[in-house]
Design an enzyme around this catalytic site. Structure first.
Site, PDB file in Angstrom:
ATOM      1  N   LYS A  26      29.118  34.069  21.513  1.00 58.88           N
ATOM      2  CA  LYS A  26      28.397  34.723  22.610  1.00 58.88           C
ATOM      3  C   LYS A  26      28.536  36.252  22.544  1.00 58.88           C
ATOM      4  O   LYS A  26      27.890  36.977  23.272  1.00 58.88           O
ATOM      5  CB  LYS A  26      28.893  34.201  23.955  1.00 58.88           C
ATOM      6  CG  LYS A  26      28.543  32.719  24.185  1.00 58.88           C
ATOM      7  CD  LYS A  26      29.087  32.214  25.512  1.00 58.88           C
ATOM      8  CE  LYS A  26      28.961  30.711  25.695  1.00 58.88           C
ATOM      9  NZ  LYS A  26      27.615  30.262  26.105  1.00 58.88           N
ATOM     10  N   LYS A  41      18.877  32.615  35.337  1.00 61.58           N
ATOM     11  CA  LYS A  41      19.301  32.976  36.694  1.00 61.58           C
ATOM     12  C   LYS A  41      19.180  34.474  36.916  1.00 61.58           C
ATOM     13  O   LYS A  41      18.692  34.933  37.956  1.00 61.58           O
ATOM     14  CB  LYS A  41      20.750  32.531  36.939  1.00 61.58           C
ATOM     15  CG  LYS A  41      20.916  31.022  36.958  1.00 61.58           C
ATOM     16  CD  LYS A  41      22.376  30.586  36.831  1.00 61.58           C
ATOM     17  CE  LYS A  41      22.446  29.125  36.388  1.00 61.58           C
ATOM     18  NZ  LYS A  41      23.757  28.744  35.851  1.00 61.58           N
ATOM     19  N   LYS A  76      29.605  34.548  31.379  1.00 63.38           N
ATOM     20  CA  LYS A  76      29.483  33.276  30.654  1.00 63.38           C
ATOM     21  C   LYS A  76      30.843  32.965  30.070  1.00 63.38           C
ATOM     22  O   LYS A  76      31.730  33.811  30.092  1.00 63.38           O
ATOM     23  CB  LYS A  76      28.442  33.403  29.547  1.00 63.38           C
ATOM     24  CG  LYS A  76      28.673  34.627  28.653  1.00 63.38           C
ATOM     25  CD  LYS A  76      27.611  34.778  27.589  1.00 63.38           C
ATOM     26  CE  LYS A  76      26.311  35.361  28.067  1.00 63.38           C
ATOM     27  NZ  LYS A  76      25.243  34.390  28.220  1.00 63.38           N
ATOM     28  N   ARG A  77      31.030  31.772  29.530  1.00 62.93           N
ATOM     29  CA  ARG A  77      32.306  31.469  28.889  1.00 62.93           C
ATOM     30  C   ARG A  77      32.606  32.452  27.768  1.00 62.93           C
ATOM     31  O   ARG A  77      31.690  32.978  27.131  1.00 62.93           O
ATOM     32  CB  ARG A  77      32.286  30.036  28.349  1.00 62.93           C
ATOM     33  CG  ARG A  77      32.434  28.984  29.416  1.00 62.93           C
ATOM     34  CD  ARG A  77      33.750  29.115  30.153  1.00 62.93           C
ATOM     35  NE  ARG A  77      34.859  28.688  29.334  1.00 62.93           N
ATOM     36  CZ  ARG A  77      35.476  27.523  29.435  1.00 62.93           C
ATOM     37  NH1 ARG A  77      35.116  26.670  30.361  1.00 62.93           N
ATOM     38  NH2 ARG A  77      36.479  27.204  28.648  1.00 62.93           N
ATOM     39  N   HIS A 137      23.166  19.502  23.026  1.00 61.18           N
ATOM     40  CA  HIS A 137      23.331  20.827  23.651  1.00 61.18           C
ATOM     41  C   HIS A 137      23.960  21.865  22.747  1.00 61.18           C
ATOM     42  O   HIS A 137      24.247  22.972  23.194  1.00 61.18           O
ATOM     43  CB  HIS A 137      24.191  20.726  24.909  1.00 61.18           C
ATOM     44  CG  HIS A 137      23.547  19.945  25.996  1.00 61.18           C
ATOM     45  ND1 HIS A 137      22.787  20.537  26.985  1.00 61.18           N
ATOM     46  CD2 HIS A 137      23.525  18.629  26.241  1.00 61.18           C
ATOM     47  CE1 HIS A 137      22.348  19.606  27.797  1.00 61.18           C
ATOM     48  NE2 HIS A 137      22.774  18.429  27.375  1.00 61.18           N
ATOM     49  N   THR A 155      21.415  29.276  30.259  1.00 63.13           N
ATOM     50  CA  THR A 155      20.756  29.089  31.549  1.00 63.13           C
ATOM     51  C   THR A 155      21.094  30.254  32.473  1.00 63.13           C
ATOM     52  O   THR A 155      20.328  30.572  33.379  1.00 63.13           O
ATOM     53  CB  THR A 155      21.189  27.757  32.203  1.00 63.13           C
ATOM     54  OG1 THR A 155      22.602  27.595  32.064  1.00 63.13           O
ATOM     55  CG2 THR A 155      20.474  26.592  31.574  1.00 63.13           C
TER      56      THR A 155
HETATM   57  C1  26Q Z   1      33.165  17.345  22.957  1.00 62.20           C
HETATM   58  C2  26Q Z   1      34.044  16.423  22.474  1.00 62.20           C
HETATM   59  C3  26Q Z   1      35.396  16.539  22.700  1.00 62.20           C
HETATM   60  C4  26Q Z   1      35.842  17.618  23.436  1.00 62.20           C
HETATM   61  C5  26Q Z   1      34.943  18.550  23.942  1.00 62.20           C
HETATM   62  C6  26Q Z   1      33.601  18.428  23.708  1.00 62.20           C
HETATM   63  C7  26Q Z   1      32.633  19.391  24.292  1.00 62.20           C
HETATM   64  C8  26Q Z   1      32.775  19.858  25.596  1.00 62.20           C
HETATM   65  C9  26Q Z   1      31.853  20.715  26.169  1.00 62.20           C
HETATM   66  C10 26Q Z   1      31.533  19.814  23.583  1.00 62.20           C
HETATM   67  C11 26Q Z   1      30.609  20.680  24.159  1.00 62.20           C
HETATM   68  C12 26Q Z   1      30.753  21.140  25.467  1.00 62.20           C
HETATM   69  C13 26Q Z   1      29.798  22.036  26.155  1.00 62.20           C
HETATM   70  C14 26Q Z   1      28.631  22.389  25.676  1.00 62.20           C
HETATM   71  C15 26Q Z   1      27.740  23.274  26.430  1.00 62.20           C
HETATM   72  O1  26Q Z   1      28.001  23.667  27.549  1.00 62.20           O
HETATM   73  N1  26Q Z   1      26.585  23.613  25.843  1.00 62.20           N
HETATM   74  C16 26Q Z   1      25.634  24.464  26.510  1.00 62.20           C
HETATM   75  O2  26Q Z   1      24.664  23.645  27.142  1.00 62.20           O
HETATM   76  C17 26Q Z   1      23.780  24.411  27.922  1.00 62.20           C
HETATM   77  C18 26Q Z   1      22.870  23.461  28.654  1.00 62.20           C
HETATM   78  O3  26Q Z   1      21.977  22.861  27.774  1.00 62.20           O
HETATM   79  C19 26Q Z   1      23.018  25.383  27.039  1.00 62.20           C
HETATM   80  O4  26Q Z   1      22.215  26.189  27.861  1.00 62.20           O
HETATM   81  C20 26Q Z   1      23.991  26.262  26.247  1.00 62.20           C
HETATM   82  O5  26Q Z   1      23.274  27.065  25.332  1.00 62.20           O
HETATM   83  C21 26Q Z   1      24.978  25.397  25.511  1.00 62.20           C
HETATM   84  O6  26Q Z   1      25.958  26.206  24.882  1.00 62.20           O
END
Ligand code: 26Q
Length: 808
Positions: free
Chosen positions: A553, A659, A547-548, A358, A655
Site C-alpha cells: 500500500k 469513501k 488503511k492497513r 479479494h 474501498t
Molecule cells: C487467509 C488465510 C489464513 C489467514 C489469513 C487470511 C487472510 C485474512 C484476511 C487473507 C486475506 C485477508 C484480507 C483481505 C482483504 O481485506 N482484501 C481486500 O478486500 C477488499 C474488498 O474486496 C479490497 O477492496 C482490497 O483491495 C483487498 O485488499
C-alpha cells in the site's frame, strides 16, 4: 399483534422507563452509558417489531435465499445507522433534545464491534446494508469473536496492541437463537459401514464443539426488510461420544473439548497475509459447518428432501476462500447425512457455491498442510482428496496428457498442501474479482488455466460502499447541502448524485461545499484534540492516507515525500508551499515487522517536524491512533486529498478510495484496483494519477532487472531523504532503529517505491499548485462527489444479484 408507536413522546417515555426499570435511575443521574443502553434498546424494540413481522412472512416464502459467509464483518457501530435506516432520525433527535441529552455524545458510548481487519470485512458489512435495503433475503454468517481486532495505542513512537473486549458491557443488538444450536466435530477417524450395499462413512472418536448462534438484525433503509447477521459462538459440549477411545485419545479429546470456546475467542489480526495456524483452520470450519447445517435444515423445512432443488433455492456465497470448506462440508452433509451419491452431491455443490476473490498477493493465498487437514478434519480431507482426484483426471483428459505441468498448478492438493483457491475455483459456479482490473488479472494470471477451461464462470464486479453510512450518516453537512441543491432522489438512487455536476459552476454552491468541508475539518480536529491531545490546524490542506499498514500500500512513498518537502523547506529560507497536514491512520499486524518499522518511521517524521518551527509553518504530520470504522466516520468527511498509492496490480479494489471520493476528496492514486474506475468516472482532470501501470509492473517482475540503486544515485532529493532514515535525523536517539527500511528500499524494493517516487512527487507538485486555485480545487471536489454514485454498494449488490445470485 399490538404495535408500539415510536413517535417522539413514546421514545421519551421509553428511555425514562428503561432507565428506571433497569438502572434505578432518573435521567438526571444516569451516565451516558446507561442512557446509551436505554436509547439503543428503544431502537431495538422498534426494529424487533419489524423483524418479527418480516420473519413471519419470510418463514412461508419459497424464494431463493442467500447465505453470505465471511470470516469478518466489520460492521462499526449500529445505533446511528439503525435510526437512519428506520427513517426515524428526526423523532429520536427531537426526543433527545427535549430530554436534554447530547445525542452525539451518547452515540459514542456504543462499543464498536471490530470483527474485521480491513477491506474484506468492511465490504461484507456494506453488503448486508445494501441487501436489506434492496429487500433481498439474505443471512450474513460469521464468528462471534469475543475479542475483535486489537485496539492500537502508540507508546514511545511505536504500536502497542491492547485487547478489544467489545462485549464487556453486553451487546444490545444481538439475540441468541438457541433453537439452532448445533455441533461441529473435529479429529477422530473415518470408518466405513455397508448399508444396503452402499458404503457409508462414519466419524468415530471425534470431539465436538457446540455452535451457538447470535443474531443481529440488519434493517433495510425505509423498507420492511430486516435481514440477519448470524454470529456463531463456540462453547464446549457437556457430553461426548465415548465410542472406542484408547486412553491417550480420550485424554486428548477431553482436553480439546475443554478448549472449545477458544475457537471464537479472538479475530486473527492478519490482513492480506496467510499463516497456517491450526486454530485458524478450526475457526474456518467452525462457522462454515454450523452455517451449512443450518442452511440445510432450513431448506428441508421449506422443501423437504428434494435436494436437487437446492441450487434454485439457495446460494452459498463465500467471501474469499476462508469459508471454502463449505464445498466439502455441503458434500459431506448431502452424502453422509442425507444419503446422496457423489455425483448428485457434487452437482448440487457446483451449482450452489459462488466465490469472490479479494487478493492476488501470493502471501495471502490460503493453503493448509495436508497433515493438519487430515488430522483435524479427516472426513473433509477424504472428500477433498476425491475432489482432487476427479479434477486432475478431467484435466489430464482435457490436456490429453496426465503430466501436463498445468495440472499441478490447478490441483486442489499438491506438494503436501491443500490449495483453497483452486478448490473454490474448481467447485464454484461463479468466480468474481472485485474491480475490473482485478477481474482481468484473475483471468490473465492468477487463474489463467482455469479461465481457459471454463471462461464463463469468471466475472468482475466492482466493489461498493453503502452511501447511507458513508455519506448520509457520517457527513450530515454535505447530505443537507446536496439535498438543498438536487433534492433527495439520490438517497434511493445514488447515481442521481450526477445532478450535482452543473453546480460545479455555481460559485455560491462551491462556497457552501467548502464551508461544509471546513466544518468537518474543525469537527475532526476537535475529536483529535479530545482523543490524542494533538492540535490540527483546520486551515491546512488535509491530506489523508488511512488503511492497513502494508508494504504494497506504500505508506513509504507518502512518508519519503514528506521528508523531501521537509528538506526543501529547511534548505531554502525562501521556499514556500501550500500548508498541509498529513494524517495517517493504520494498524500493523502485530507480527509484521516491516509494517511496524514503517509506522515508527511515520511517527518519527511527525516528531521531527514538530521540533522545527520553520517546518511547522507548512507541514504537520499526525498519526491517528486506533484507526477503525468510527474514526473513519470523522476523518473521511474532513479529507481533501485521498492517498491511494498501492503498486499497480496489487490492490484488488480498495474501498476507502470510494469513501473519500464520495465525501469530496480528490484522489492521488496509481492506476490500481477501483482507482482506475474512479478515474474513468471523474475524468483525468479531476484526479491525480501517477506511477507505473499494472502491465509494466508485471513485466518488470518477470524481467527481474529492476535496480533501486540506480534511482538512488540519480535522484538527489530522494537520496537525501533515504539517508536521513539512518543518519540520526529521524531517530536521533537511535539512528540504526530504521535501518531495515533503508536496506530494503535500496537493495530490494519489491513494491517499486523508488521507481514510482519521481512521478509521485511531480503529481504532488500539481496538487500544491491546484489547491491555491480555490475555484479549480472546489470544482474537482464537487465533481468527485457528483460522480461517486456508481460506487454505492447498492449498485454492486444489484450486479451480484443479476449476474450470480438471481434472488427473489
Ligand atoms: C487467509 C488465510 C489464513 C489467514 C489469513 C487470511 C487472510 C485474512 C484476511 C487473507 C486475506 C485477508 C484480507 C483481505 C482483504 O481485506 N482484501 C481486500 O478486500 C477488499 C474488498 O474486496 C479490497 O477492496 C482490497 O483491495 C483487498 O485488499
Amino acid at each position: 399483534m399490538p404495535t408500539t408507536q415510536f413517535d417522539k413522546e413514546s421514545i421519551k417515555q421509553s428511555i425514562i422507563g428503561k432507565l428506571q426499570r433497569y438502572n434505578g435511575r432518573t435521567l438526571s443521574d444516569a451516565t451516558n452509558q446507561q442512557i446509551y443502553n436505554a436509547l439503543a434498546s428503544t431502537v431495538r424494540d422498534q426494529i424487533m417489531q419489524k423483524w418479527v413481522a418480516y420473519r413471519e412472512k419470510d418463514k412461508h416464502s419459497t424464494a431463493k435465499r442467500l447465505y453470505y459467509l465471511s470470516v469478518e464483518f466489520l460492521t462499526g457501530r449500529a445505533l446511528h445507522c439503525n435510526v437512519l435506516n428506520l427513517c426515524s432520525i428526526d423523532n429520536y433527535r427531537q426526543a433527545m433534545e427535549e430530554l436534554g441529552i447530547d445525542w452525539r455524545a451518547v452515540i459514542q458510548e456504543e462499543p464498536e464491534p471490530g470483527l474485521g481487519n480491513g477491506g474484506l470485512g468492511r465490504l461484507a458489512a456494506c453488503f448486508m446494508d445494501s441487501l436489506a435495503s434492496l429487500s433481498l433475503p439474505a443471512m450474513g454468517c460469521t464468528i462471534r469473536y469475543e475479542y475483535g481486532l486489537f485496539r492500537q495505542k502508540i507508546l514511545n513512537g511505536q504500536q502497542v496492541e491492547v485487547p478489544d473486549n467489545w462485549l464487556e458491557n453486553g451487546n444490545v443488538w444481538e439475540v441468541p437463537a438457541m433453537e439452532d444450536v448445533c455441533q461441529v466435530n473435529y479429529g477422530g477417524r473415518v470408518e466405513t459401514e455397508e448399508v444396503f450395499g452402499r458404503t457409508r462413512y462414519v466419524l468415530r472418536d471425534y470431539y465436538s464443539v457446540e455452535a451457538v448462534p447470535y443474531d443481529m438484525p440488519v434493517a433495510g433503509y425505509d423498507c420492511e426488510t430486516v435481514d440477519t447477521l448470524r454470529m456463531w459462538r463456540a462453547r464446549s459440549v457437556k457430553t461426548m461420544d465415548l465410542h472406542s477411545f484408547n486412553s491417550g485419545d480420550y485424554t486428548r479429546a477431553m482436553h480439546e473439548q475443554e478448549l472449545a470456546s477458544v475457537i471464537s475467542k479472538v479475530l486473527y489480526p492478519e490482513d492480506n497475509h496467510y499463516e497456517g495456524k491450526e486454530l485458524r483452520l478450526k475457526q474456518h470450519y467452525f462457522f462454515t459447518s454450523a452455517t451449512l447445517q443450518y442452511a440445510l435444515k432450513d431448506f428441508k423445512r421449506r422443501f423437504g428432501n428434494d435436494f436437487r432443488k437446492i441450487p434454485e433455492k439457495m446460494t452459498i456465497h463465500i467471501n474469499d476462500t476462508h469459508p471454502g470448506l463449505a464445498i466439502p462440508e455441503l458434500m459431506r452433509l448431502l452424502m453422509d447425512q442425507e444419503g446422496l451419491g457423489w455425483d448428485e452431491a457434487s452437482w448440487i455443490v457446483q451449482h450452489t457455491v459462488a466465490y469472490t476473490n479479494h487478493t492476488v498477493l501470493s502471501e495471502a493465498l490460503e493453503k493448509w498442510p495436508e497433515d493438519m487437514m487430515r488430522n483435524l478434519l479427516p472426513r473433509i480431507y477424504m472428500i477433498l482428496q476425491e475432489i482432487n482426484r476427479r479434477v486432475c483426471a478431467r484435466l489430464a483428459d482435457h490436456y490429453m496428457n496426465g503430466t501436463d505441468p498445468r495440472i499441478a498448478g490447478m490441483a486442489i492438493t499438491a506438494y503436501g498442501q491443500v490449495h483453497m483457491a483452486n478448490l473454490c475455483v474448481a467447485m464454484s459456479y461463479s468466480v468474481n474479482g472485485v474491480s475490473q482490473l482485478h477481474g482481468d488479472i484473475l483471468k490473465k494470471e492468477t487463474f489463467h488455466d482455469y479461465y481457459k477451461f471454463s471462461p464463463r464462470k469468471f466475472s468482475a464486479i466492482t466493489n461498493g460502499i453503502t452511501h447511507r453510512r458513508w455519506l448520509m450518516g457520517c457527513n450530515e453537512g454535505l447530505r443537507d447541502l446536496i439535498c438543498s441543491a438536487i433534492g433527495d432522489g439520490w438517497v434511493r438512487d445514488p447515481e442521481k448524485l450526477r445532478d450535482l455536476l452543473p453546480f460545479r459552476d455555481d460559485a455560491a454552491f462551491r462556497e457552501a461545499f467548502a464551508k461544509v468541508k471546513y466544518q468537518n475539518k474543525v469537527a475532526f480536529s476537535n475529536r483529535l484534540a479530545s482523543h490524542q491531545d494533538v492540535k490540527l490546524n483546520p486551515d491546512f490542506m488535509l491530506d489523508v492516507q488511512a488503511k492497513r499498514l502494508h508494504e504494497y500500500k506504500r505508506q513509504l512513498l507518502n512518508a519519503l515525500h514528506i521528508m523531501v518537502l521537509y528538506n526543501r523547506i529547511m534548505d531554502d529560507p525562501n521556499y514556500t508551499m501550500t500548508p498541509r497536514a498529513f494524517v495517517f491512520g493504520a494498524k500493523a499486524s502485530p507480527g509484521y515487522y516491516m509494517a511496524k518499522q514503517i509506522l515508527r518511521m511515520i511517527i518519527a517524521i511527525s516528531k521531527l517536524i514538530d521540533r522545527s518551527p520553520r517546518a511547522k509553518e507548512f507541514l504537520q504530520v499526525v498519526f491517528l491512533e486506533n484507526y477503525c470504522v468510527s474514526a473513519a466516520e470523522f476523518l473521511i468527511p474532513a479529507a481533501e486529498l485521498s492517498e491511494q498509492l498501492s503498486t499497480a496490480g496489487k490492490e484488488a479494489s480498495g474501498t476507502g478510495n470510494m469513501k473519500f471520493m464520495m465525501n469530496g476528496a480528490v484522489t492521488m492514486g496509481t492506476m490500481d484496483g477501483a482507482n482506475v474506475e474512479i478515474a474513468e468516472q471523474v475524468g483525468m482532470d479531476n484526479i491525480y494519477i501517477f506511477g507505473m501501470r499494472a502491465d509494466t509492473v508485471s513485466s518488470l517482475y518477470r524481467e527481474g532487472t529492476y535496480s533501486p540503486m540506480h534511482i538512488y544515485e540519480s535522484n538527489s532529493e530522494l537520496r537525501k531523504a533515504l539517508t536521513q532514515i539512518i543518519d540520526g535525523t529521524l531517530m536521533p536517539e537511535n539512528p540504526a532503529a530504521l535501518q531495515d527500511i533503508y536496506h530494503n528500499l535500496l537493495f530490494s524494493d519489491p513494491y517499486f517505491v523508488l521507481k514510482d517516487f519521481g512521478s509521485y512527487s511531480m503529481a504532488q507538485r500539481r496538487v500544491n499548485a491546484d489547491y491555491q486555485d480555490r475555484e479549480k480545487w472546489l470544482k474537482m471536489a464537487v465533481t468527485n462527489t457528483a460522480c461517486s454514485g456508481i460506487f454505492s454498494s447498492d449498485r454492486t449488490i444489484r450486479e451480484y444479484n443479476e449476474k450470480i445470485w438471481h434472488l427473489g
